[in-house]
Design a protein around this motif. Structure first.
Motif, PDB file in Angstrom:
ATOM      1  N   GLY A 130       0.689  -1.271   0.048  1.00  0.00           N
ATOM      2  CA  GLY A 130       0.108  -0.124   0.043  1.00  0.00           C
ATOM      3  C   GLY A 130       0.809   1.139   0.030  1.00  0.00           C
ATOM      4  N   LEU A 131       0.274   2.394   0.063  1.00  0.00           N
ATOM      5  CA  LEU A 131       0.888   3.727  -0.027  1.00  0.00           C
ATOM      6  C   LEU A 131       1.696   3.873   1.121  1.00  0.00           C
ATOM      7  CD1 LEU A 131       1.204   6.009  -2.254  1.00  0.00           C
ATOM      8  CD2 LEU A 131      -0.690   7.141  -0.727  1.00  0.00           C
ATOM      9  N   TYR A 132       1.003   3.606   2.295  1.00  0.00           N
ATOM     10  CA  TYR A 132       1.878   3.725   3.685  1.00  0.00           C
ATOM     11  C   TYR A 132       3.050   2.954   3.583  1.00  0.00           C
ATOM     12  CZ  TYR A 132       2.940   3.271   8.504  1.00  0.00           C
ATOM     13  OH  TYR A 132       3.907   3.446   9.627  1.00  0.00           O
ATOM     14  N   ASP A 133       3.013   1.957   3.019  1.00  0.00           N
ATOM     15  CA  ASP A 133       4.316   1.037   2.900  1.00  0.00           C
ATOM     16  C   ASP A 133       5.286   1.668   2.055  1.00  0.00           C
ATOM     17  OD1 ASP A 133       3.181  -1.386   4.158  1.00  0.00           O
ATOM     18  OD2 ASP A 133       1.798  -1.001   2.886  1.00  0.00           O
ATOM     19  N   ALA A 134       4.747   2.338   0.772  1.00  0.00           N
ATOM     20  CA  ALA A 134       5.532   3.042  -0.296  1.00  0.00           C
ATOM     21  C   ALA A 134       6.247   4.217   0.640  1.00  0.00           C
ATOM     22  CB  ALA A 134       4.854   3.372  -1.144  1.00  0.00           C
ATOM     23  N   ALA A 135       5.758   4.731   1.626  1.00  0.00           N
ATOM     24  CA  ALA A 135       6.302   5.809   2.187  1.00  0.00           C
ATOM     25  C   ALA A 135       7.392   5.322   3.152  1.00  0.00           C
ATOM     26  CB  ALA A 135       5.195   6.684   3.012  1.00  0.00           C
ATOM     27  N   ARG A 136       6.931   4.254   3.744  1.00  0.00           N
ATOM     28  CA  ARG A 136       8.194   3.728   4.672  1.00  0.00           C
ATOM     29  C   ARG A 136       9.365   3.185   3.911  1.00  0.00           C
ATOM     30  NH1 ARG A 136       8.760   4.970   9.718  1.00  0.00           N
ATOM     31  NH2 ARG A 136       6.908   5.255  10.858  1.00  0.00           N
ATOM     32  N   ILE A 137       9.022   2.636   2.654  1.00  0.00           N
ATOM     33  CA  ILE A 137      10.366   2.058   1.948  1.00  0.00           C
ATOM     34  C   ILE A 137      10.973   3.525   1.406  1.00  0.00           C
ATOM     35  CG2 ILE A 137      10.742   1.482  -0.414  1.00  0.00           C
ATOM     36  CD1 ILE A 137       8.440  -0.715  -0.007  1.00  0.00           C
ATOM     37  N   ILE A 138      10.575   4.597   1.217  1.00  0.00           N
ATOM     38  CA  ILE A 138      11.274   5.883   0.801  1.00  0.00           C
ATOM     39  C   ILE A 138      11.899   6.218   1.976  1.00  0.00           C
ATOM     40  CG2 ILE A 138      10.964   8.038   0.273  1.00  0.00           C
ATOM     41  CD1 ILE A 138       8.479   7.356  -1.664  1.00  0.00           C
ATOM     42  N   GLY A 139      11.351   6.199   3.359  1.00  0.00           N
ATOM     43  CA  GLY A 139      12.034   6.616   4.372  1.00  0.00           C
ATOM     44  C   GLY A 139      13.379   5.578   4.652  1.00  0.00           C
ATOM     45  N   GLU A 140      12.978   4.379   4.513  1.00  0.00           N
ATOM     46  CA  GLU A 140      14.107   3.508   4.619  1.00  0.00           C
ATOM     47  C   GLU A 140      15.351   3.584   3.741  1.00  0.00           C
ATOM     48  OE1 GLU A 140      15.144   1.329   6.954  1.00  0.00           O
ATOM     49  OE2 GLU A 140      12.969   2.043   7.957  1.00  0.00           O
ATOM     50  N   THR A 141      15.182   4.256   2.745  1.00  0.00           N
ATOM     51  CA  THR A 141      15.976   4.676   1.647  1.00  0.00           C
ATOM     52  C   THR A 141      16.721   5.921   1.880  1.00  0.00           C
ATOM     53  OG1 THR A 141      14.702   3.539  -0.088  1.00  0.00           O
ATOM     54  CG2 THR A 141      16.293   4.806  -0.884  1.00  0.00           C
ATOM     55  N   VAL A 142      16.001   6.773   2.550  1.00  0.00           N
ATOM     56  CA  VAL A 142      16.577   7.910   3.062  1.00  0.00           C
ATOM     57  C   VAL A 142      17.624   7.728   4.079  1.00  0.00           C
ATOM     58  CG1 VAL A 142      16.048   9.876   4.381  1.00  0.00           C
ATOM     59  CG2 VAL A 142      14.659   9.429   2.286  1.00  0.00           C
ATOM     60  N   ARG A 143      17.081   6.723   5.117  1.00  0.00           N
ATOM     61  CA  ARG A 143      18.144   6.122   6.041  1.00  0.00           C
ATOM     62  C   ARG A 143      19.344   5.669   5.654  1.00  0.00           C
ATOM     63  NH1 ARG A 143      13.145   4.357   9.989  1.00  0.00           N
ATOM     64  NH2 ARG A 143      12.274   6.455  10.637  1.00  0.00           N
ATOM     65  N   LYS A 144      19.178   4.799   4.608  1.00  0.00           N
ATOM     66  CA  LYS A 144      20.539   4.423   3.985  1.00  0.00           C
ATOM     67  C   LYS A 144      21.280   5.240   3.493  1.00  0.00           C
ATOM     68  CE  LYS A 144      18.408  -0.005   2.147  1.00  0.00           C
ATOM     69  NZ  LYS A 144      17.624  -0.517   0.973  1.00  0.00           N
ATOM     70  N   VAL A 145      20.715   6.285   2.685  1.00  0.00           N
ATOM     71  CA  VAL A 145      21.630   7.216   2.012  1.00  0.00           C
ATOM     72  C   VAL A 145      22.187   8.282   3.235  1.00  0.00           C
ATOM     73  CG1 VAL A 145      21.863   9.255   0.469  1.00  0.00           C
ATOM     74  CG2 VAL A 145      20.251   7.381  -0.015  1.00  0.00           C
ATOM     75  N   ALA A 146      21.475   8.661   4.295  1.00  0.00           N
ATOM     76  CA  ALA A 146      22.038   9.238   5.621  1.00  0.00           C
ATOM     77  C   ALA A 146      23.052   8.740   6.109  1.00  0.00           C
ATOM     78  CB  ALA A 146      21.009   9.486   6.386  1.00  0.00           C
ATOM     79  N   GLN A 147      23.238   7.132   6.053  1.00  0.00           N
ATOM     80  CA  GLN A 147      24.358   6.289   6.834  1.00  0.00           C
ATOM     81  C   GLN A 147      25.246   6.363   5.778  1.00  0.00           C
ATOM     82  OE1 GLN A 147      22.712   2.600   7.565  1.00  0.00           O
ATOM     83  NE2 GLN A 147      23.660   2.526   9.561  1.00  0.00           N
ATOM     84  N   LEU A 148      25.113   6.445   4.690  1.00  0.00           N
ATOM     85  CA  LEU A 148      26.236   6.600   3.414  1.00  0.00           C
ATOM     86  C   LEU A 148      26.917   8.326   3.862  1.00  0.00           C
ATOM     87  CD1 LEU A 148      24.814   4.992   0.228  1.00  0.00           C
ATOM     88  CD2 LEU A 148      26.569   4.105   1.886  1.00  0.00           C
ATOM     89  N   ASP A 149      26.171   9.143   3.676  1.00  0.00           N
ATOM     90  CA  ASP A 149      26.753  10.380   3.482  1.00  0.00           C
ATOM     91  C   ASP A 149      26.523  11.484   4.566  1.00  0.00           C
ATOM     92  OD1 ASP A 149      27.244   9.837   0.896  1.00  0.00           O
ATOM     93  OD2 ASP A 149      25.354   9.943   0.172  1.00  0.00           O
ATOM     94  N   ARG A 150      25.693  10.950   5.758  1.00  0.00           N
ATOM     95  CA  ARG A 150      25.361  12.395   6.651  1.00  0.00           C
ATOM     96  C   ARG A 150      26.707  12.799   7.562  1.00  0.00           C
ATOM     97  NH1 ARG A 150      20.045  12.898  10.099  1.00  0.00           N
ATOM     98  NH2 ARG A 150      20.765  14.775  11.051  1.00  0.00           N
ATOM     99  N   GLU A 151      27.364  11.872   7.851  1.00  0.00           N
ATOM    100  CA  GLU A 151      28.733  12.010   8.539  1.00  0.00           C
ATOM    101  C   GLU A 151      29.742  13.246   8.095  1.00  0.00           C
ATOM    102  OE1 GLU A 151      30.319   8.762  10.634  1.00  0.00           O
ATOM    103  OE2 GLU A 151      32.290   9.978  11.200  1.00  0.00           O
TER     104      GLU A 151
END
Lengths: 298, 298
Positions: free
Chosen positions: B78-99
């Motif tokens: 569903g759409l909520y799950d899609a939003a959660r998948i996008i959120g997880e992907t943001v967290r992955k990129v944060a782990q790669l680049d944020r620091e």
């Protein structure tokens, strides 16, 4: 929060401020943010404040104390010097309070707008930053804002021209700019203080406080809301139409900008959103018993 | 900077985005910020992005890679799950680049808007924060914005109602909201991407890109500017009038809100600011040879 603005046109100045102060969400009060210093025929200063109320009060107390002794704003040679005196006072208060505030992670965020005139000079408007340095309004940038500045800016960018805008128009734009800000930010609110200063009067002769239930203020706000909706309804409309390439892509529709259908004559009182801008698409709606989603905070 | 918005009404969704990116003042480019994922008849996702382009590109690359393999957005229930998948992907990129970013005092400022529909559910709009958590548009708060959000908000607050606003109207409000933002912030600019999605289509059939010189876009902007000025001219006017207490205070004038003088009939093309809202005060102007003051930056 706060919203204050000073407008300079060829005809004079318009100064306006809201009156809401808040500490967090549950301590909301009313405080005048417009302060005037007048020596009729000699000098007029209108000071608007935003930022920590305890700090802006200190700045005003120090300015008033000197004024009452004939010093500071009471005797400076010109408006630029007045802006510099306000800046020096901001620096004095920063020296008293800034370190203690920052230790507890508060920012020293005092901003002031000074509008006025000293005899023998043209009037002007300055913004004084928390660091004490002054910025001057110019013919190209004829207004300055402090506090919650963004919501109320587009209307000013469209309407205020130094060479053309009359004082009456500038006063109307100032009120509409405050209305837009109040519409989008609950920490900006009435009463609204307004001064219209005409070049070389060297006195304050046009001043009004609009309370939240002032019929004139309510009328202006309501009519503005209606006028905006009507203006939008009269704009070219967006229309969806089968795409010219419908043979190859039968589902596609183009998004077109077209003239709206002719309007009914100007009714004196318009119903908000009563006019349709195009044929409404009678799509099946979402079921009305769908449970409401949660708001932002709990 | 960026300005993107997603509007949800009873009839469907309107998604819109600008295309300007900038690094400082001298590296200004054009980049599409609207990305679509479509499985006709099954699912539609429209993703809008703001924040560091290198990071949002990474998020989109990862989402697209999974989509192409039939994973992630391609198979979520569903759409909520899609939003959660996008959120997880943001967290992955944060782990790669944020620091690394924060070490050089850049913020990890990725924000995304997701609009769309999965078969069997109503459509919806979500905002995904840099921390990965999703916020949902509701019937009471039927639009969400990212980037430079404030300038374009008052017009949406006035006009967008979940239950009443047609898709055509919502598209018009979205374009006007972007226009207001462009007027007050040079880092938001064309081309403008617009999608109007009607409930249950499960496809993208109405999509348009407005270039800066698109005649339809120019017409809408010009007419809106004229309509606003006309609307303001028709509002109750501000009038300065001798105060009732003139005997005691001969200089005082009151600030009144009065009906404007009758207007000329509706000319099809209006001159900007051609209509006066009251008798102009012929005060002596500032001498025109006064030297211009300095602008903000050198």
């Amino acid at each position: 929060m706060t919203y204050c603005l000073g407008i300079m046109t060829r005809f004079g100045l318009v100064m306006a401020s809201d009156s809401r102060t808040n500490a967090g969400y549950d301590q909301v009060n009313t405080t005048r943010k417009m302060h005037t210093f007048v020596m009729p025929g000699e000098r007029v200063f209108i000071v608007l404040t935003s930022g920590s109320l305890s700090c802006t009060q200190s700045v005003l107390t120090l300015l008033r104390r000197d004024w009452d002794k004939g010093k500071g704003l009471a005797s400076c040679p010109g408006l630029y010097d007045a802006a510099r005196i306000i800046g020096e006072t901001v620096r004095k208060v920063a020296q008293l309070d800034r370190e203690a505030l920052e230790r507890d992670e508060y920012r020293f965020n005092v901003h002031l707008i000074l509008g006025g005139q000293v005899k023998g000079e043209p009037p002007g408007v300055y913004l004084v930053y928390p660091q004490g340095n002054p910025l001057q309004a110019t013919e190209d940038t004829p207004y300055l804002q402090i506090g919650e500045t963004k919501y109320g800016r587009p209307i000013l960018d469209r309407g205020i021209r130094f060479a053309d805008t009359s004082l009456e128009e500038a006063a109307k734009y100032a009120l509409l700019s405050i209305d837009s800000t109040m519409k989008s930010n609950v920490t900006v609110g009435p009463p609204i203080d307004l001064v219209a200063y005409s070049n070389d009067e060297l006195n304050i002769t046009r001043q009004r406080r609009f309370d939240g239930d002032d019929p004139a203020w309510t009328k202006l706000r309501t009519r503005w809301d209606q006028a905006l909706r009507q203006a939008i309804a009269r704009l070219p409309a967006i229309r969806f139409a089968p795409s010219p390439s419908a043979a190859t892509a039968p589902q596609q529709e183009s998004i077109q900008v077209v003239e709206p259908p002719p309007q009914q004559g100007d009714a004196p009182e318009l119903q908000p959103q009563a006019t349709e801008t195009g044929p409404r698409r009678e799509r099946p709606g979402r079921p009305t018993d769908r449970p409401q989603s949660s708001p932002v905070e709990g």
